[in-house]
Motif scaffolding. Structure first.
Motif, short mmCIF file in Angstrom:
data_model
loop_
_atom_site.label_atom_id
_atom_site.label_comp_id
_atom_site.label_asym_id
_atom_site.label_seq_id
_atom_site.Cartn_x
_atom_site.Cartn_y
_atom_site.Cartn_z
N SER A 180 -41.82 22.24 -91.05
CA SER A 180 -41.14 21.74 -89.85
C SER A 180 -41.49 22.61 -88.65
O SER A 180 -41.96 23.76 -88.79
N LEU A 181 -41.24 22.08 -87.47
CA LEU A 181 -41.47 22.85 -86.25
C LEU A 181 -40.57 24.08 -86.20
O LEU A 181 -40.98 25.15 -85.74
N GLU A 182 -39.36 23.93 -86.70
CA GLU A 182 -38.44 25.07 -86.70
C GLU A 182 -39.06 26.28 -87.39
O GLU A 182 -38.94 27.41 -86.91
N ARG A 188 -37.54 19.97 -76.66
CA ARG A 188 -36.30 20.75 -76.51
C ARG A 188 -36.59 22.25 -76.48
O ARG A 188 -35.88 23.02 -75.80
N ASN A 189 -37.61 22.68 -77.18
CA ASN A 189 -37.94 24.11 -77.24
C ASN A 189 -38.96 24.53 -76.19
O ASN A 189 -39.49 25.64 -76.26
N GLU A 231 -38.15 13.31 -84.64
CA GLU A 231 -37.38 14.56 -84.64
C GLU A 231 -38.24 15.75 -84.26
O GLU A 231 -37.82 16.62 -83.47
N GLN A 232 -39.44 15.82 -84.80
CA GLN A 232 -40.32 16.95 -84.53
C GLN A 232 -40.82 16.95 -83.09
O GLN A 232 -40.90 17.99 -82.44
N ALA A 266 -39.28 15.53 -80.52
CA ALA A 266 -38.12 15.85 -79.67
C ALA A 266 -37.80 17.33 -79.73
O ALA A 266 -37.44 17.95 -78.70
N ALA A 267 -37.93 17.94 -80.91
CA ALA A 267 -37.67 19.37 -81.04
C ALA A 267 -38.66 20.19 -80.23
O ALA A 267 -38.30 21.22 -79.65
N ALA A 268 -39.90 19.74 -80.18
CA ALA A 268 -40.91 20.44 -79.38
C ALA A 268 -40.53 20.41 -77.90
O ALA A 268 -40.60 21.43 -77.20
N LEU A 288 -41.92 27.95 -85.10
CA LEU A 288 -41.61 28.59 -83.81
C LEU A 288 -41.81 30.10 -83.84
O LEU A 288 -42.09 30.72 -82.80
#
Length: 357
Positions: free
Chosen positions: A68-70, A120-121, A113-114, A116-118, A73
């Motif tokens: 995952s992107l999490e 968001r970060n 989700e991935q 959008a997470a990018a 990071l």
């Protein structure tokens, strides 16, 4: 070019290749890992890949593979690169991964989700999807300084083919092939790398998403051009690159005999007007990639058609694996594997009489 808006390159990038890193559908991620000069991959997202690095897929690389992107990071990326399209989607069936293409815009929840997470970060998002992300609500969430880049966008200039203008400086090698995903881009980029290493002033004209993400002199997503302007677009790109280099390398798409993509392949071949051609073929393949009901044509016949359409000789053949190389010797042409030993050097040597002054 697609990343020309960035003041500093290469970008530290996470490659999104969910389920496909080790498969044929992972060719964009593999190409970036092996050849990109504008992206610096720091992690790859693939939930189906065993824990570890990319070494088993692209020898000579050791980029961490994460789920995952999490988890990515911590490698301090600047961008998420969606290195696949909807048609590359893979799903599990009976405990095994299988190709399960989706329609443009039909993204699995995890993909959304991935991405959008990018955003968001604070990461840039560079997307190879057919869906144009800049036309979605994600564009409203991008903060100052962030970029949302759709790689597969039409080129801003779409001229008709003229056939009147001639190159004034560069010789051109066209890399054609017998099907999709047989290694044309790898051959072209390896050849470019070898030419530069020998001190030849060589450029690369990109025709697809991986070429643009690897870095090229000029490039466009040629399959986004209307059919009657595709050859003109290629002519335009080649002529823009011509004054800057002694040698240009361009990769075709699919095969000139492919029922679905033959028009595109022919437009690139004829639009580039090559001086020599390298033909890429996998002799083990009997049916077309993802068209299992369509048999491949005879390799000798297709080489002849390529020469007739392009007006230039096929100077060499490339394949993958020593057994394949041996099985193609009967063609009477130099046959190489550009990822095996001195294969790329042998290929450039075979081309020199035609393209190196």
């Amino acid at each position: 070019m697609v990343l020309s808006g960035f003041s500093r390159l290469p970008l530290r990038a996470v490659l999104f290749a969910d389920g496909v890193l080790a498969r044929l559908e992972g060719k964009t991620a593999q190409g970036v890992l092996r050849h990109s000069v504008v992206l610096d991959p720091v992690a790859v997202i693939d939930r189906l890949h065993p824990p570890g690095t990319t070494e088993s897929v692209v020898p000579g690389t050791a980029v961490p593979v994460v789920p995952s992107l999490e988890r990515a990071l911590r490698f301090r990326p600047e961008a998420l690169v969606v290195a696949m399209t909807e048609s590359d989607h893979v799903a599990y069936a009976d405990g095994r991964p299988r190709h399960a293409p989706r329609q443009p815009g039909d993204l699995p929840a995890f993909w959304w989700e991935q991405i959008a997470a990018a955003v968001r970060n604070g990461l840039h998002v560079i997307s190879c999807l057919h869906l144009q992300l800049r036309h979605t609500e994600l564009a409203e969430r991008v903060a100052g300084g962030q970029q949302l880049i759709d790689v597969r966008r039409p080129h801003g200039i779409l001229p008709k083919y003229s056939g009147r203008l001639r190159r004034t400086r560069a010789k051109l090698v066209h890399v054609a092939g017998s099907d999709c995903v047989v290694g044309k881009r790898t051959v072209a980029l390896q050849l470019h790398r070898e030419a530069v290493a020998r001190g030849i002033d060589a450029g690369y004209v990109g025709t697809g998403q991986t070429c643009l993400l690897a870095g090229c002199t000029e490039g466009a997503i040629v399959d986004r051009a209307p059919v009657f302007q595709a050859a003109g677009l290629v002519e335009h790109l080649v002529l823009r690159a011509d004054p800057r280099h002694d040698l240009l390398i361009i990769k075709g798409q699919a095969s000139v005999l492919h029922p679905a993509f033959g028009g595109l392949a022919t437009a690139i071949l004829q639009g580039s007007r090559p001086d020599a051609v390298v033909f890429v073929h996998d002799p083990r393949r009997r049916f077309r990639y993802h068209w299992e009901h369509l048999p491949l044509g005879d390799v000798r016949s297709e080489i002849h058609v390529v020469e007739e359409l392009g007006g230039a000789p096929v100077a060499a053949v490339a394949s993958r694996g020593r057994e394949n190389v041996r099985s193609l010797r009967h063609l009477g042409l130099p046959v190489v594997d550009v990822l095996d030993g001195d294969g790329t050097a042998e290929l450039l040597d075979a081309l020199r009489p035609m393209v190196i002054v």
